[in-house]
Motif scaffolding. Structure first.
Motif, PDB file in Angstrom:
ATOM      1  N   VAL A  77       0.816  -1.213   0.000  1.00 17.03           N
ATOM      2  CA  VAL A  77       0.000   0.000   0.000  1.00 17.03           C
ATOM      3  C   VAL A  77       0.861   1.279   0.000  1.00 17.03           C
ATOM      4  O   VAL A  77       0.657   2.157  -0.843  1.00 17.03           O
ATOM      5  CB  VAL A  77      -0.972  -0.002   1.199  1.00 17.03           C
ATOM      6  N   ASN A 134     -14.180   1.745  -2.134  1.00 14.11           N
ATOM      7  CA  ASN A 134     -13.397   1.869  -0.904  1.00 14.11           C
ATOM      8  C   ASN A 134     -12.290   0.838  -0.762  1.00 14.11           C
ATOM      9  O   ASN A 134     -11.246   1.124  -0.190  1.00 14.11           O
ATOM     10  CB  ASN A 134     -14.310   1.727   0.319  1.00 14.11           C
ATOM     11  N   SER A 135     -12.551  -0.385  -1.192  1.00 14.75           N
ATOM     12  CA  SER A 135     -11.594  -1.461  -0.962  1.00 14.75           C
ATOM     13  C   SER A 135     -11.392  -2.244  -2.243  1.00 14.75           C
ATOM     14  O   SER A 135     -12.208  -2.174  -3.171  1.00 14.75           O
ATOM     15  CB  SER A 135     -12.119  -2.411   0.108  1.00 14.75           C
ATOM     16  N   ALA A 293      -6.338  -0.553  -6.273  1.00 19.95           N
ATOM     17  CA  ALA A 293      -6.579  -0.135  -4.874  1.00 19.95           C
ATOM     18  C   ALA A 293      -5.195   0.059  -4.242  1.00 19.95           C
ATOM     19  O   ALA A 293      -4.290   0.566  -4.907  1.00 19.95           O
ATOM     20  CB  ALA A 293      -7.412  -1.175  -4.126  1.00 19.95           C
ATOM     21  N   LYS A 294      -5.021  -0.342  -3.002  1.00 19.78           N
ATOM     22  CA  LYS A 294      -3.723  -0.358  -2.318  1.00 19.78           C
ATOM     23  C   LYS A 294      -2.842   0.856  -2.630  1.00 19.78           C
ATOM     24  O   LYS A 294      -3.021   1.920  -2.067  1.00 19.78           O
ATOM     25  CB  LYS A 294      -2.998  -1.667  -2.621  1.00 19.78           C
ATOM     26  N   PRO A 301      -8.044   4.515   2.216  1.00 24.30           N
ATOM     27  CA  PRO A 301      -8.839   3.516   1.510  1.00 24.30           C
ATOM     28  C   PRO A 301      -9.485   4.071   0.251  1.00 24.30           C
ATOM     29  O   PRO A 301     -10.335   4.966   0.321  1.00 24.30           O
ATOM     30  CB  PRO A 301      -9.907   3.107   2.540  1.00 24.30           C
ATOM     31  N   ALA A 330      -9.810  10.548   0.587  1.00 19.72           N
ATOM     32  CA  ALA A 330      -9.089   9.460  -0.087  1.00 19.72           C
ATOM     33  C   ALA A 330      -8.686   9.883  -1.500  1.00 19.72           C
ATOM     34  O   ALA A 330      -7.588   9.555  -1.973  1.00 19.72           O
ATOM     35  CB  ALA A 330      -9.957   8.207  -0.116  1.00 19.72           C
TER      36      ALA A 330
END
Ligand code: PLZ
Length: 450
Positions: A77, A134-135, A293-294, A301, A330
């Motif tokens: 991340v 979000n994820s 993502a990450k 997130p 984010a």
């Protein structure tokens, strides 16, 4: 209730050193661990029970004042480094302006700017659209929703050793039972798993492995029923399995020929990690949809689906969304992280990390019969630990090596369907002297086992 931490600020100004002042874990971490056990579900585990108070560059500082070398980046991340200044500034500015509006109620520019950046940076020069979530798991779920809406088909093809998340649909798409799926079924229907190219074990060329997978799809599912083929260009949790050259391009060709949406899950491999902006770039693979993502947002997130405009726009208005999806803070973090990746050339930094690590890992494999395979790209590298003289997995030795690294102040992670892969995901901002020191600790941990 709060603890008076000795270190309160992170970022690259932290001393870039490995420094142990207590055993790992130290007394304050042990105290917090006791509190945690009383407060936090036993279902949530941690790789090592040291409580973090700061991070930056290539180090994590724990509550006892130990400075650990971070070879995990919180699972790929913090590629731009922890508390990266551009991320921190951007987040602080946005948080002071507004923390939430809900893009599906009243939109804001940051969301649009992140989508523009994704459309520009992801592989392929076709017209693209993005949607934010979000994820990683949520992004994968939405990629499947979009592919189904576009194709009016239901079947989803995934691969052995694949990992796509912990929600119901993505658990079903994930290959490994323990700890991700065990006791959590039933899982969603219409998910079909076919063999992944795994050169160390199958000995097949990319074309052969693809033919094998394609024949399974044809015989067991039927191409005309398949909405999406979802594949990680390097299987992450499954053990950093780099498919043989040609495997991914053959799958893309098959998908194209049969009206199937080809989805690259680049949640772990994306954003410079493998030495290119996306792992698909190494073989010129252009996915129809890509999940990210990450690494996208420097630790906040955020996740996304990006892809061909005609596919992304096939969903009815209101079909995609979520209260927090594409939260403005984010998004600000992502814009900061992407600016940093561009300014610092972190794709090149990842390549350099690979150039430093891979020769040393190969040399280690020459000296130790316990390493069966060395693989990876850029700053996503791994060794597969085997019973000497065989290709049989040795998860106990893998855990022992990881444990020895942890005790010596180097955070390393394991992976693999058989738990026998030691994987390395340093922040791309890792200073060379620290990377060098981490490698020495890892080498010592392997050679100490004889
Ligand atoms: N797809 C390729 O690597 C997340 C899992 C950590 P989320 N991998 C780390 C854990 O133990 O839960 C991942 C991934 C790929 C999807 C995901 C899911 O991303 O953000 O964890 O939902």
């Amino acid at each position: 209730m709060s603890i008076d931490f000795a270190v309160t600020t992170g970022g690259p100004t932290l001393p870039q050193e490995r420094r142990l002042v207590t055993a790992i874990p130290g007394p304050r971490s042990i105290e917090l661990q006791a509190r945690r056990t009383q407060a936090v579900s036993a279902g949530v585990a941690s790789v090592l029970p040291v409580f973090v108070v700061a991070g930056g560059g290539g180090v994590l500082i724990d509550v006892d004042g130990n400075s650990l070398i971070d070879m995990g980046s919180g699972i790929a991340v913090t590629s731009v480094g922890n508390a990266a200044p551009k991320v921190v500034e951007s987040v602080a500015r946005q948080a002071a302006e507004f923390t939430h509006a809900c893009f599906t109620v009243t939109p804001y520019e940051g969301y649009v700017a992140v989508c523009e950046a994704l459309n520009e940076l992801t592989p392929g020069d076709h017209v693209k659209r993005s949607a934010l979530f979000n994820s990683g798991a949520e992004a994968v779920e939405n990629a499947v929703k979009i592919a189904r809406a576009y194709t009016h088909r239901q079947a989803v093809v995934v691969f052995e050793h694949g990992y796509h998340g912990r929600t119901n649909l993505t658990m079903g798409m994930t290959a490994k039972n323990m700890p991700y799926k065990h006791s959590f079924g039933p899982f969603a229907p219409e998910i079909y798993r076919v063999p992944m190219s795994y050169p160390f074990h199958d000995g097949l060329s990319g074309a052969e492995a693809a033919a094998h997978a394609i024949s399974r799809i044809d015989k067991e599912v039927g191409a005309e029923n398949v909405a999406a083929i979802v594949v990680e260009p390097i299987a992450g949790e499954g053990g950093f399995v780099v498919p043989a050259e040609g495997f991914l391009p053959e799958l893309v060709e098959y998908a194209r020929a049969n009206g199937i949406v080809f989805v690259a899950d680049e949640i772990q491999t994306g954003f410079c990690r493998t030495g290119a902006w996306f792992a698909c770039n190494h073989e010129g693979v252009v996915p129809d949809l890509i999940t990210t993502a990450k690494g996208i947002a420097g630790g906040l997130p955020l996740a996304a689906v990006t892809g061909r405009a005609e596919i992304m726009d096939a969903v009815h208005a209101g079909g995609l969304g979520g209260t927090y999806a594409g939260n403005p803070v984010a998004c600000a973090a992502a814009l900061g992280a992407i600016a940093e990746m561009r300014a610092a050339g972190l794709d090149a930094a990842a390549r350099r990390i690979g150039e430093l690590m891979l020769p040393r890992l190969h040399a280690l494999a020459e000296r130790s019969g316990r390493i069966g395979d060395v693989r990876g790209r850029g700053a996503m590298t791994a060794v597969e630990i085997v019973v000497p003289g065989t290709k049989d997995p040795d998860p106990a030795t893998t855990a022992a090596v990881a444990g020895a690294c942890h005790a010596a102040g180097v955070v390393v992670l394991t992976a693999g369907t058989y738990g026998n892969v030691l994987r390395f995901l340093p922040p791309l901002t890792m200073p060379e002297h620290l990377l060098d020191e981490a490698m020495t600790v890892i080498e010592d941990a392997v050679t100490a086992l004889g």
